[in-house]
Design a protein around this motif. Structure first.
Motif, mmCIF file in Angstrom:
data_model
loop_
_atom_site.group_PDB
_atom_site.id
_atom_site.type_symbol
_atom_site.label_atom_id
_atom_site.label_comp_id
_atom_site.label_asym_id
_atom_site.label_seq_id
_atom_site.Cartn_x
_atom_site.Cartn_y
_atom_site.Cartn_z
ATOM 1 N N TYR A 1 28.743 -0.307 2.325
ATOM 2 C CA TYR A 1 29.079 -1.588 1.705
ATOM 3 C C TYR A 1 28.468 -2.751 2.466
ATOM 4 O O TYR A 1 27.789 -3.598 1.891
ATOM 5 N N ASP A 2 28.718 -2.797 3.768
ATOM 6 C CA ASP A 2 28.248 -3.912 4.586
ATOM 7 C C ASP A 2 28.297 -3.473 6.050
ATOM 8 O O ASP A 2 29.384 -3.387 6.637
ATOM 9 N N SER A 3 27.142 -3.201 6.626
ATOM 10 C CA SER A 3 27.109 -2.696 8.004
ATOM 11 C C SER A 3 27.668 -3.725 8.994
ATOM 12 O O SER A 3 28.260 -3.351 10.004
ATOM 13 N N THR A 4 27.511 -5.002 8.711
ATOM 14 C CA THR A 4 28.065 -6.025 9.588
ATOM 15 C C THR A 4 29.594 -5.970 9.564
ATOM 16 O O THR A 4 30.243 -6.024 10.614
ATOM 17 N N LEU A 5 30.148 -5.850 8.382
ATOM 18 C CA LEU A 5 31.601 -5.734 8.244
ATOM 19 C C LEU A 5 32.088 -4.450 8.911
ATOM 20 O O LEU A 5 33.119 -4.445 9.591
#
Length: 154
Positions: free
Chosen positions: A80-84
């Protein structure tokens, strides 16, 4: 200017115009493909976000075992979102994933001797006791703050 020069100039202008129109047509195809790809990524992201909301809710409501839920959430977060996914508040999902990475799944799990399965299950219980509060807090944070609200369908 003689007729031959005028004809060559006219043909040159027509050729340039035709090539320009062809280039414009090719660019429109590229733009359409880029738009379709962006829409597909948005659709995929919305689907994964919805799946994450369902998993987090199920984990909080006790409808999903903690270890299984943490593993599934971690994998979906990575997509979904590697930063998240790398947010410190999601670290517990990574810890549980790493702590259970060596455990066989599916047919390999069923093929294990009962004593080995029990050892893994005891390990799961210890992990749940150790990480339950943090996993629940992370799931709550995902639902309340990190994931955008689901769109209401009309």
């Amino acid at each position: 200017m003689n007729n031959l020069t005028l004809l060559a100039l006219t043909l040159s202008v027509i050729t340039i115009a035709a090539l320009g129109l062809y280039a414009l047509q090719l660019w429109r195809r590229i733009w359409a493909k880029e738009k379709a790809q962006a829409e597909a990524l948005n659709t995929q992201r919305e689907r994964i976000g919805g799946d994450l909301r369902i998993l987090a809710s199920s984990l909080l409501e006790g409808q999903l075992p903690l270890i299984e839920g943490a593993i599934r959430i971690k994998v979906l977060l990575d997509n979904y979102d590697s930063t998240l996914s790398q947010d410190p508040r999601c670290e517990v999902f990574h810890q549980l994933f790493a702590a259970t990475a060596q455990v066989p799944t599916h047919a390999e799990w069923k093929a294990l001797e009962k004593s080995v399965r029990r050892q893994h299950e005891q390990h799961f219980s210890a992990l749940e006791l150790q990480h339950k509060a943090a996993a629940r807090a992370a799931a709550r944070w995902l639902l309340d703050e990190a994931l955008p609200a689901a769109r209401q369908s009309a």
